[in-house]
Design an enzyme around this catalytic site. Structure first.
Site, PDB file in Angstrom:
ATOM      1  CG  ASP A 161      -1.468   2.023   2.823  1.00 46.02           C
ATOM      2  OD1 ASP A 161      -1.165   1.838   4.022  1.00 46.02           O
ATOM      3  OD2 ASP A 161      -1.977   1.132   2.115  1.00 46.02           O
ATOM      4  N   GLY A 184       0.782  -1.232   0.000  1.00 45.30           N
ATOM      5  CA  GLY A 184       0.000   0.000   0.000  1.00 45.30           C
ATOM      6  C   GLY A 184       0.814   1.282   0.000  1.00 45.30           C
ATOM      7  CG  ASP A 243      -7.541   0.985  10.232  1.00 47.60           C
ATOM      8  OD1 ASP A 243      -8.367   1.781  10.663  1.00 47.60           O
ATOM      9  OD2 ASP A 243      -7.849  -0.170   9.885  1.00 47.60           O
TER      10      ASP A 243
HETATM   11  P1  5GP Z   1      -3.371  -1.022  10.886  1.00 46.45           P
HETATM   12  O1  5GP Z   1      -2.358  -2.050  11.287  1.00 46.45           O
HETATM   13  O2  5GP Z   1      -2.993   0.390  11.216  1.00 46.45           O
HETATM   14  O3  5GP Z   1      -4.739  -1.361  11.400  1.00 46.45           O
HETATM   15  O4  5GP Z   1      -3.588  -1.191   9.370  1.00 46.45           O
HETATM   16  C1  5GP Z   1      -2.780  -0.718   8.485  1.00 46.45           C
HETATM   17  C2  5GP Z   1      -3.040  -1.358   7.147  1.00 46.45           C
HETATM   18  O5  5GP Z   1      -4.384  -1.791   6.964  1.00 46.45           O
HETATM   19  C3  5GP Z   1      -2.784  -0.298   6.121  1.00 46.45           C
HETATM   20  O6  5GP Z   1      -1.438  -0.219   5.796  1.00 46.45           O
HETATM   21  C4  5GP Z   1      -3.659  -0.783   4.990  1.00 46.45           C
HETATM   22  O7  5GP Z   1      -2.944  -1.731   4.251  1.00 46.45           O
HETATM   23  C5  5GP Z   1      -4.832  -1.448   5.679  1.00 46.45           C
HETATM   24  N1  5GP Z   1      -5.968  -0.507   5.779  1.00 46.45           N
HETATM   25  C6  5GP Z   1      -6.437   0.112   6.880  1.00 46.45           C
HETATM   26  N2  5GP Z   1      -7.481   0.928   6.582  1.00 46.45           N
HETATM   27  C7  5GP Z   1      -7.672   0.821   5.255  1.00 46.45           C
HETATM   28  C8  5GP Z   1      -8.580   1.438   4.332  1.00 46.45           C
HETATM   29  O8  5GP Z   1      -9.448   2.270   4.643  1.00 46.45           O
HETATM   30  N3  5GP Z   1      -8.443   1.065   3.033  1.00 46.45           N
HETATM   31  C9  5GP Z   1      -7.520   0.153   2.617  1.00 46.45           C
HETATM   32  N4  5GP Z   1      -7.495  -0.130   1.329  1.00 46.45           N
HETATM   33  N5  5GP Z   1      -6.634  -0.423   3.449  1.00 46.45           N
HETATM   34  C10 5GP Z   1      -6.708  -0.097   4.754  1.00 46.45           C
HETATM   35 MG    MG Z   2      -0.640  -1.120   4.263  1.00 38.44          MG
END
Ligand code: 5GP
Ligand code: MG
Length: 195
Positions: A116, A60, A119
């Site tokens: 990217d 991403g 979250d």
């Molecule tokens: P985290 O570990 O912070 O929950 O997630 C990070 C990863 O989840 C990001 O790098 C991305 O790949 C994916 N992700 C989280 N939210 C979104 C979103 O709204 N859209 C997409 N396409 N990927 C997301």
């Molecule tokens: Mg990602």
């Protein structure tokens, strides 16, 4: 060979057939470019002429990192890390898997992790800790998009392009089920459909 003719006025933007049905454009390519310029200025102000090792979180973070690094002018090295947490057709996280680029040499170096979207924070927290464990001199985080309302891990980015509410977005590197990474804009999928 490329032949250049006199500049022409830009044609009106044609609607692209490859956008998800019912999506809403959140950030246009032009708005993203402006945000990346601002982030480039912030990163340059932070590191000055110090050498920087960019670690791109694949897949991403690839498009964002490619644009961001061309806004930077300090001596630079590039590495990658692999992270995946979304499975199949789901838009909710599955089991987190991270993998560092074998032989990534970060000991004693300033590292900027580029992803990217931030979250829950689980991915970048895990990667930051892995890089710290390799004795990096410093580790900072750059994310194009932040969704602070979803945060579980105690983590903040040092450089953030946009802050959004709890939407699922695609485009500019972000996928849904490996699709839409090539969209020039960032769009929000309609809740529960239109994919
Ligand atoms: P985290 O570990 O912070 O929950 O997630 C990070 C990863 O989840 C990001 O790098 C991305 O790949 C994916 N992700 C989280 N939210 C979104 C979103 O709204 N859209 C997409 N396409 N990927 C997301
Ligand atoms: Mg990602």
């Amino acid at each position: 060979m490329t032949t250049r003719s006199a500049p022409q006025p830009a044609p009106p933007a044609a609607p692209r057939a490859d956008y998800p049905a019912g999506c809403q454009v959140l950030f246009t390519g032009d708005e993203i470019r402006e945000a990346v310029e601002r982030l480039g200025d912030e990163v340059r102000a932070t590191y000055g002429r110090d050498e920087l090792t960019i670690v791109v979180v694949l897949h991403g973070g690839l498009v964002f990192a490619a644009d961001l690094m061309r806004r930077l002018d300090m001596p630079m090295r590039l590495g990658v890390a692999l992270a995946s947490s979304y499975r199949g057709a789901a838009t909710s996280p599955g089991e987190l898997q991270v993998q560092m680029h074998p032989g990534l040499d970060v000991a004693g170096r300033h590292v900027l992790l580029v992803d990217d979207i931030l979250d829950t924070g689980r991915t970048l927290l895990r990667l930051r800790d892995s890089i710290r464990a390799l004795d990096a001199r410093s580790v900072r985080l750059a994310t194009l998009v932040d969704k602070p309302s979803r945060r579980i891990a105690p983590l903040q980015a040092d450089f953030t392009g946009f802050t959004i509410p709890d939407l699922f977005i695609v485009g500019y590197g972000l996928d849904w089920n490996e699709r839409y990474r090539n969209l020039p804009d960032i769009v929000a999928l309609p809740p529960g459909g239109g994919r």
